[in-house]
Structures are given as C-alpha cells and as structure tokens.
Design a protein around this motif. Structure first.
Motif, PDB file in Angstrom:
ATOM      1  N   GLY A  92       0.818  -1.056  -0.077  1.00 20.24           N
ATOM      2  CA  GLY A  92      -0.096   0.027   0.065  1.00 20.24           C
ATOM      3  C   GLY A  92       0.772   1.157   0.097  1.00 20.24           C
ATOM      4  O   GLY A  92       1.335   1.577   0.972  1.00 20.24           O
ATOM      5  N   GLY A  93       1.297   1.781  -1.299  1.00 18.16           N
ATOM      6  CA  GLY A  93       1.754   3.127  -1.335  1.00 18.16           C
ATOM      7  C   GLY A  93       0.959   4.097  -2.001  1.00 18.16           C
ATOM      8  O   GLY A  93       0.140   3.824  -2.515  1.00 18.16           O
ATOM      9  N   GLU A  94       1.372   5.276  -1.547  1.00 20.80           N
ATOM     10  CA  GLU A  94       0.813   6.682  -1.826  1.00 20.80           C
ATOM     11  C   GLU A  94       0.860   6.705  -3.542  1.00 20.80           C
ATOM     12  O   GLU A  94      -0.032   7.250  -4.152  1.00 20.80           O
ATOM     13  CB  GLU A  94       1.182   7.736  -1.387  1.00 20.80           C
ATOM     14  N   ASP A  95       1.969   5.954  -4.189  1.00 19.50           N
ATOM     15  CA  ASP A  95       1.996   6.360  -5.573  1.00 19.50           C
ATOM     16  C   ASP A  95       1.686   4.860  -6.409  1.00 19.50           C
ATOM     17  O   ASP A  95       1.750   4.945  -7.355  1.00 19.50           O
ATOM     18  CB  ASP A  95       3.371   6.424  -6.038  1.00 19.50           C
ATOM     19  N   VAL A  96       0.995   4.140  -5.544  1.00 19.15           N
ATOM     20  CA  VAL A  96       0.689   2.468  -6.476  1.00 19.15           C
ATOM     21  C   VAL A  96      -0.860   2.560  -6.122  1.00 19.15           C
ATOM     22  O   VAL A  96      -1.601   2.530  -5.274  1.00 19.15           O
ATOM     23  CB  VAL A  96       1.419   1.583  -5.528  1.00 19.15           C
ATOM     24  N   ASP A  97      -1.496   2.404  -7.464  1.00 17.29           N
ATOM     25  CA  ASP A  97      -2.746   2.211  -7.578  1.00 17.29           C
ATOM     26  C   ASP A  97      -3.021   0.743  -7.774  1.00 17.29           C
ATOM     27  O   ASP A  97      -2.780   0.062  -8.950  1.00 17.29           O
ATOM     28  CB  ASP A  97      -3.487   3.057  -8.698  1.00 17.29           C
ATOM     29  N   LEU A  98      -3.216  -0.055  -6.794  1.00 18.94           N
ATOM     30  CA  LEU A  98      -3.545  -1.589  -6.863  1.00 18.94           C
ATOM     31  C   LEU A  98      -4.616  -1.954  -7.623  1.00 18.94           C
ATOM     32  O   LEU A  98      -4.776  -3.128  -8.169  1.00 18.94           O
ATOM     33  CB  LEU A  98      -3.450  -2.014  -5.531  1.00 18.94           C
ATOM     34  N   SER A  99      -5.682  -1.206  -8.142  1.00 22.37           N
ATOM     35  CA  SER A  99      -6.751  -1.405  -9.134  1.00 22.37           C
ATOM     36  C   SER A  99      -6.398  -1.296 -10.499  1.00 22.37           C
ATOM     37  O   SER A  99      -7.123  -1.998 -11.205  1.00 22.37           O
ATOM     38  CB  SER A  99      -7.861  -0.439  -8.574  1.00 22.37           C
TER      39      SER A  99
END
Length: 181
Positions: A92-99
């Motif tokens: 979970g990172g602020e620059d990672v969109d897991l969707s």
C-alpha cells in the motif's frame, strides 16, 4: 438428490477448499522459489572447481555457501510462518494504484534494454552499451527528453566505466573506445 450427485458435490466442495487453502497460503510459492534458489547456489558452490592454494580461512566457496544456506534457512522460516497463519502485508503506497493492471509495455521495454546490454557489452564495450542501458531505461520509464537523456546517459556510462576500471580495478570491456578513454 440422487446418489451420484452427492459425491460430485462433495468433490466440488473439496476442490473449492483446496483452492481456497492455496489462495490463503500463496506465500508458499515464494518459499519454494527461495528453496530452489538456495539449493542451486549451494550445489554450484560445492561443485565449484577451485585451486587448493588458498590463503586464510575464507576461500572462494565461502560466500556462495553462506548465501545458499541463508536462502534455505529463510525459505524454511517463511514456510513455517505461513503455515502458522502469518501473512505478508499487502502493498500500500501512495503512488501505487493497486486497482490498475500492470504496465507490461514498460516491463518488456526494460527487459529488452537489459537483454540488449548483455548482448552488446562485449562487442561495443561498457561505455557504449552502458549509455544505451541508461538511456533505454530512462526512455522505458517515461522520460522523453531526447536531447538531454542520451547526453546524461553517455556521461554516466563513461564515469561508471572510469570508476570501475581505473579506480576500483574492476576491468570492464572497453570496446572500440578502449584507446580513447
């Protein structure tokens, strides 16, 4: 319900149960990978053909053996943790969109750049192949400054070559620029 439907349902539930268990313990795949890598490193280290004349207690087999044993230990400890219910934290990172799906274009471009570098490093030498590596990586990762990036890549590659070849004593292939640098 007929007599044949009951075993089919039980078998279907059992299959769903196995899939669910595997999904919940997917980290075991990492354990298998670490175990295989550790076994490969250890096998390679122990079958390494080295001369007997070694100075001191640490020889050329020491580091690969320690790394191989470390990989095996980590694989076993991770497997025990996973089987006891431990789970890795989801990224979970602020620059990672897991969707969002993976960007395969970037991955394939980077893989191509690395493969090209591996093929071209001997005939062209590190300064040229390294410049292609640095510029190609920057391009694959989204930089589109076609006037600035090749210049930065060339400077970075030559500086890296000089540091490794002349200051650290790690010989890198010079290629056609061997006499110039």
């Amino acid at each position: 319900m007929t007599a044949t439907e009951l075993p089919e349902r039980e078998q279907e539930q059992e299959t769903r149960g196995r899939r669910s268990w595997l999904r919940e313990h997917s980290e075991l795949g990492v354990c298998v990978l670490l175990l295989a890598l550790g076994a490969l490193v250890l096998t390679d280290a122990l079958t390494m053909d080295v001369e007997i004349t070694q100075r001191g207690p640490v020889g050329p087999k020491t580091v690969p053996v320690v790394v191989g044993i470390g990989l095996l230990v980590v694989a076993v400890l991770l497997a025990v943790d996973v089987l006891r219910g431990g789970r890795g934290e989801a990224e979970g990172g602020e620059d990672v969109d897991l969707s969002e799906p993976a960007d395969w274009r970037t991955v394939l471009l980077l893989a191509g750049v690395f493969l090209a570098t591996a093929v071209l490093i001997e005939p062209l030498g590190f300064p040229i192949a390294g410049a292609l590596l640095f510029w190609g990586s920057a391009y694959a990762l989204g930089s589109r400054h076609l006037d600035r990036d090749p210049l930065i890549a060339a400077v970075l590659s030559v500086v890296t070559y000089e540091v490794f070849n002349n200051l650290l004593g790690v010989p890198l292939p010079g290629g056609p620029l061997m006499g110039v640098l």
